[in-house]
Design a protein around this motif. Structure first.
Motif, PDB file in Angstrom:
ATOM      1  N   GLY A  14       0.816  -1.210   0.000  1.00 41.62           N
ATOM      2  CA  GLY A  14       0.000   0.000   0.000  1.00 41.62           C
ATOM      3  C   GLY A  14       0.849   1.259   0.000  1.00 41.62           C
ATOM      4  N   ALA A  15       1.902   1.260   0.833  1.00 38.30           N
ATOM      5  CA  ALA A  15       2.786   2.425   0.884  1.00 38.30           C
ATOM      6  C   ALA A  15       3.536   2.604  -0.428  1.00 38.30           C
ATOM      7  CB  ALA A  15       3.782   2.267   2.037  1.00 38.30           C
ATOM      8  N   ALA A  16       3.964   1.481  -1.031  1.00 39.10           N
ATOM      9  CA  ALA A  16       4.701   1.545  -2.288  1.00 39.10           C
ATOM     10  C   ALA A  16       3.805   2.044  -3.424  1.00 39.10           C
ATOM     11  CB  ALA A  16       5.274   0.169  -2.625  1.00 39.10           C
ATOM     12  N   LEU A  17       2.615   1.498  -3.511  1.00 41.05           N
ATOM     13  CA  LEU A  17       1.697   1.897  -4.569  1.00 41.05           C
ATOM     14  C   LEU A  17       1.239   3.345  -4.405  1.00 41.05           C
ATOM     15  CD1 LEU A  17      -0.461  -1.345  -4.891  1.00 41.05           C
ATOM     16  CD2 LEU A  17       1.236  -0.475  -6.515  1.00 41.05           C
ATOM     17  N   ALA A  18       1.197   3.823  -3.161  1.00 41.76           N
ATOM     18  CA  ALA A  18       0.825   5.216  -2.924  1.00 41.76           C
ATOM     19  C   ALA A  18       1.822   6.162  -3.578  1.00 41.76           C
ATOM     20  CB  ALA A  18       0.748   5.487  -1.426  1.00 41.76           C
ATOM     21  N   SER A  19       3.106   5.790  -3.530  1.00 39.22           N
ATOM     22  CA  SER A  19       4.125   6.620  -4.178  1.00 39.22           C
ATOM     23  C   SER A  19       3.899   6.672  -5.687  1.00 39.22           C
ATOM     24  CB  SER A  19       5.522   6.068  -3.869  1.00 39.22           C
ATOM     25  OG  SER A  19       6.522   6.842  -4.508  1.00 39.22           O
ATOM     26  N   LEU A  20       3.649   5.514  -6.278  1.00 38.66           N
ATOM     27  CA  LEU A  20       3.413   5.463  -7.719  1.00 38.66           C
ATOM     28  C   LEU A  20       2.117   6.194  -8.079  1.00 38.66           C
ATOM     29  CD1 LEU A  20       4.542   4.398 -10.354  1.00 38.66           C
ATOM     30  CD2 LEU A  20       3.261   2.284  -9.993  1.00 38.66           C
ATOM     31  N   LEU A  21       1.093   6.043  -7.241  1.00 40.12           N
ATOM     32  CA  LEU A  21      -0.173   6.747  -7.472  1.00 40.12           C
ATOM     33  C   LEU A  21       0.055   8.258  -7.458  1.00 40.12           C
ATOM     34  CD1 LEU A  21      -3.264   6.910  -7.724  1.00 40.12           C
ATOM     35  CD2 LEU A  21      -3.385   6.760  -5.223  1.00 40.12           C
ATOM     36  N   GLY A  22       0.839   8.725  -6.484  1.00 40.41           N
ATOM     37  CA  GLY A  22       1.157  10.148  -6.430  1.00 40.41           C
ATOM     38  C   GLY A  22       1.891  10.600  -7.678  1.00 40.41           C
ATOM     39  N   GLY A  23       2.785   9.732  -8.187  1.00 40.78           N
ATOM     40  CA  GLY A  23       3.503  10.061  -9.404  1.00 40.78           C
ATOM     41  C   GLY A  23       2.572  10.169 -10.597  1.00 40.78           C
ATOM     42  N   ILE A  24       1.612   9.237 -10.692  1.00 45.56           N
ATOM     43  CA  ILE A  24       0.648   9.275 -11.799  1.00 45.56           C
ATOM     44  C   ILE A  24      -0.200  10.535 -11.724  1.00 45.56           C
ATOM     45  CG2 ILE A  24      -1.394   8.144 -12.757  1.00 45.56           C
ATOM     46  CD1 ILE A  24      -0.109   5.460 -11.878  1.00 45.56           C
ATOM     47  N   ILE A  25      -0.639  10.875 -10.507  1.00 42.65           N
ATOM     48  CA  ILE A  25      -1.423  12.108 -10.326  1.00 42.65           C
ATOM     49  C   ILE A  25      -0.609  13.322 -10.767  1.00 42.65           C
ATOM     50  CG2 ILE A  25      -2.478  13.634  -8.608  1.00 42.65           C
ATOM     51  CD1 ILE A  25      -3.211  11.111  -7.014  1.00 42.65           C
ATOM     52  N   ILE A 157       2.555  10.015  -1.207  1.00 44.04           N
ATOM     53  CA  ILE A 157       1.788  10.771  -2.201  1.00 44.04           C
ATOM     54  C   ILE A 157       2.232  12.228  -2.198  1.00 44.04           C
ATOM     55  CG2 ILE A 157      -0.510  11.594  -2.855  1.00 44.04           C
ATOM     56  CD1 ILE A 157      -1.659   8.990  -1.767  1.00 44.04           C
ATOM     57  N   ALA A 158       2.405  12.785  -0.992  1.00 41.67           N
ATOM     58  CA  ALA A 158       2.843  14.183  -0.889  1.00 41.67           C
ATOM     59  C   ALA A 158       4.224  14.375  -1.510  1.00 41.67           C
ATOM     60  CB  ALA A 158       2.855  14.611   0.584  1.00 41.67           C
ATOM     61  N   GLU A 159       5.144  13.445  -1.231  1.00 45.44           N
ATOM     62  CA  GLU A 159       6.488  13.540  -1.803  1.00 45.44           C
ATOM     63  C   GLU A 159       6.425  13.432  -3.327  1.00 45.44           C
ATOM     64  OE1 GLU A 159       9.157  14.332  -0.427  1.00 45.44           O
ATOM     65  OE2 GLU A 159       9.026  13.895   1.696  1.00 45.44           O
ATOM     66  N   ALA A 160       5.563  12.559  -3.832  1.00 42.64           N
ATOM     67  CA  ALA A 160       5.433  12.389  -5.284  1.00 42.64           C
ATOM     68  C   ALA A 160       4.927  13.675  -5.934  1.00 42.64           C
ATOM     69  CB  ALA A 160       4.491  11.231  -5.583  1.00 42.64           C
ATOM     70  N   LEU A 161       3.976  14.344  -5.292  1.00 43.01           N
ATOM     71  CA  LEU A 161       3.479  15.610  -5.834  1.00 43.01           C
ATOM     72  C   LEU A 161       4.577  16.664  -5.846  1.00 43.01           C
ATOM     73  CD1 LEU A 161      -0.053  15.821  -4.147  1.00 43.01           C
ATOM     74  CD2 LEU A 161       0.495  15.150  -6.501  1.00 43.01           C
ATOM     75  N   SER A 162       5.417  16.663  -4.816  1.00 43.09           N
ATOM     76  CA  SER A 162       6.533  17.615  -4.761  1.00 43.09           C
ATOM     77  C   SER A 162       7.542  17.331  -5.869  1.00 43.09           C
ATOM     78  CB  SER A 162       7.230  17.531  -3.398  1.00 43.09           C
ATOM     79  OG  SER A 162       6.341  17.879  -2.359  1.00 43.09           O
ATOM     80  N   TRP A 177       8.003  10.369 -17.727  1.00 42.74           N
ATOM     81  CA  TRP A 177       8.841   9.234 -17.368  1.00 42.74           C
ATOM     82  C   TRP A 177       9.726   9.521 -16.158  1.00 42.74           C
ATOM     83  CZ3 TRP A 177       9.525   4.515 -16.678  1.00 42.74           C
ATOM     84  CH2 TRP A 177      10.794   3.954 -16.493  1.00 42.74           C
ATOM     85  N   PRO A 178      10.391  10.686 -16.058  1.00 40.21           N
ATOM     86  CA  PRO A 178      11.193  10.953 -14.856  1.00 40.21           C
ATOM     87  C   PRO A 178      10.378  10.885 -13.559  1.00 40.21           C
ATOM     88  CG  PRO A 178      11.788  12.491 -16.579  1.00 40.21           C
ATOM     89  CD  PRO A 178      10.577  11.748 -17.064  1.00 40.21           C
ATOM     90  N   ILE A 179       9.151  11.395 -13.605  1.00 36.09           N
ATOM     91  CA  ILE A 179       8.310  11.358 -12.396  1.00 36.09           C
ATOM     92  C   ILE A 179       7.984   9.906 -12.036  1.00 36.09           C
ATOM     93  CG2 ILE A 179       6.039  11.921 -11.450  1.00 36.09           C
ATOM     94  CD1 ILE A 179       6.120  14.508 -13.095  1.00 36.09           C
ATOM     95  N   ILE A 180       7.575   9.110 -13.027  1.00 33.54           N
ATOM     96  CA  ILE A 180       7.249   7.706 -12.770  1.00 33.54           C
ATOM     97  C   ILE A 180       8.483   6.951 -12.290  1.00 33.54           C
ATOM     98  CG2 ILE A 180       6.468   5.556 -13.825  1.00 33.54           C
ATOM     99  CD1 ILE A 180       4.257   7.619 -13.390  1.00 33.54           C
ATOM    100  N   LYS A 181       9.627   7.241 -12.879  1.00 35.23           N
ATOM    101  CA  LYS A 181      10.876   6.567 -12.502  1.00 35.23           C
ATOM    102  C   LYS A 181      11.212   6.823 -11.037  1.00 35.23           C
ATOM    103  CE  LYS A 181      14.692   8.565 -13.460  1.00 35.23           C
ATOM    104  NZ  LYS A 181      15.852   9.188 -14.163  1.00 35.23           N
ATOM    105  N   TRP A 182      11.175   8.086 -10.632  1.00 33.68           N
ATOM    106  CA  TRP A 182      11.548   8.416  -9.258  1.00 33.68           C
ATOM    107  C   TRP A 182      10.542   7.892  -8.249  1.00 33.68           C
ATOM    108  CZ3 TRP A 182      16.223   9.145  -8.241  1.00 33.68           C
ATOM    109  CH2 TRP A 182      17.063   9.922  -9.037  1.00 33.68           C
ATOM    110  N   THR A 183       9.267   8.061  -8.536  1.00 29.69           N
ATOM    111  CA  THR A 183       8.257   7.597  -7.574  1.00 29.69           C
ATOM    112  C   THR A 183       8.221   6.069  -7.521  1.00 29.69           C
ATOM    113  OG1 THR A 183       6.521   7.816  -9.275  1.00 29.69           O
ATOM    114  CG2 THR A 183       6.851   9.668  -7.779  1.00 29.69           C
ATOM    115  N   GLY A 184       8.516   5.418  -8.645  1.00 35.46           N
ATOM    116  CA  GLY A 184       8.623   3.956  -8.633  1.00 35.46           C
ATOM    117  C   GLY A 184       9.783   3.487  -7.776  1.00 35.46           C
ATOM    118  N   LEU A 185      10.919   4.197  -7.865  1.00 36.06           N
ATOM    119  CA  LEU A 185      12.086   3.859  -7.048  1.00 36.06           C
ATOM    120  C   LEU A 185      11.772   3.998  -5.561  1.00 36.06           C
ATOM    121  CD1 LEU A 185      15.097   3.191  -6.700  1.00 36.06           C
ATOM    122  CD2 LEU A 185      15.574   5.645  -6.980  1.00 36.06           C
TER     123      LEU A 185
END
Length: 259
Positions: A14-25, A157-162, A177-185
């Motif tokens: 859940g925590a991992a997917l939240a990062s990716l979700l934030g990146g997609i948003i 999610i907040a970090e991904a938005l930042s 792609w850079p956003i997805i790459k970083w939030t995926g990492l």
């Protein structure tokens, strides 16, 4: 043991997917400053409440006042050391008298990466501490793992938005792609470290588990007071940041009393 592992897997995922979700948003929307203020502030309040009502009290139950204090101090120091490392040992606030000197210093000794690299790379390392906290927390008390996982998910999610905001500023066309790459990492970091925390530490003595939980709290505290809260306040309107921080703090207070 089986139920604990399922809990760790579900919480970490859940925590991992939240990062990716934030990146997609962040790739689909360009959040307003008000939205950033509200969401980042809420994440900061959630984390503050998690330290105060879940992590440190449980660490104290498992160990002692001295051990819990030492663990918190160590976690804080480790993330502070990481911050110093990526910034070549020099940091100053925007209004600090030393800011001019720091800018001149960084012209000769540039930070280890650009703004996005520093933020995303440092966040990925910090996620290791947060992930370990999920693993350790699940051994101590399932509710600690669940509430900590919730806090980390909202934080991610907040970090991904930042990260998305910074990436859009740097490249207004090729940012997806850079956003997805970083939030995926970041997501991979928290998921892998949560499993490592459970497999490596589940059989340790209670006082050691308490120390490790407090260490995680100290590292997450540093991130909150140096990153989330200042960023939320920087974007606030009519003190939307302060209101959101208070709302997040009270959310965890209520949850900790209800469960």
């Amino acid at each position: 043991m089986g139920n604990q592992l399922v809990l760790v897997l579900a919480t970490a995922a859940g925590a991992a997917l939240a990062s990716l979700l934030g990146g997609i948003i962040a790739t689909l929307l360009n959040p307003t400053t008000l939205l950033l203020s509200i969401f980042v502030g809420y994440a900061g309040g959630i984390l503050m409440g998690t330290f105060a009502f879940e992590m440190m009290p449980k660490a104290l139950e498992q160990s002692s006042l001295f051990i819990a204090t030492a663990g918190f101090a160590l976690g804080f120091a480790l993330v502070y050391a990481l911050d110093l490392y990526v910034n070549r040992g020099a940091m100053a606030g925007a209004e600090a008298s030393q800011k001019k000197w720091v800018k001149g210093y960084h012209k000769h000794r540039t930070p280890r990466g650009g703004k996005i690299t520093v933020l995303a790379g440092a966040t990925s390392v910090e996620e290791v501490i947060e992930g370990l906290t999920i693993g350790v927390g699940s051994v101590i008390d399932p509710m600690v793992a669940l509430i900590t996982g919730l806090a980390i998910a909202i934080d991610n999610i907040a970090e991904a938005l930042s990260i998305g905001e910074l990436q859009r500023e740097q490249d207004k066309e090729h940012y997806t792609w850079p956003i997805i790459k970083w939030t995926g990492l970041i997501g991979i970091s928290v998921f892998g470290s949560a499993l490592a925390g459970w497999f490596l530490f589940r059989d340790l003595p209670e006082n050691v588990l308490g120390f490790l939980l407090a260490t995680g709290a100290g590292g997450m505290f540093y991130l909150t007071v140096t990153d989330l809260v200042p960023e939320a306040e920087e974007h606030h309107y009519q003190e939307s940041a302060a209101i959101s921080v208070a709302a997040g703090f009270l959310t965890i207070f209520v949850l900790s009393e209800m469960v």
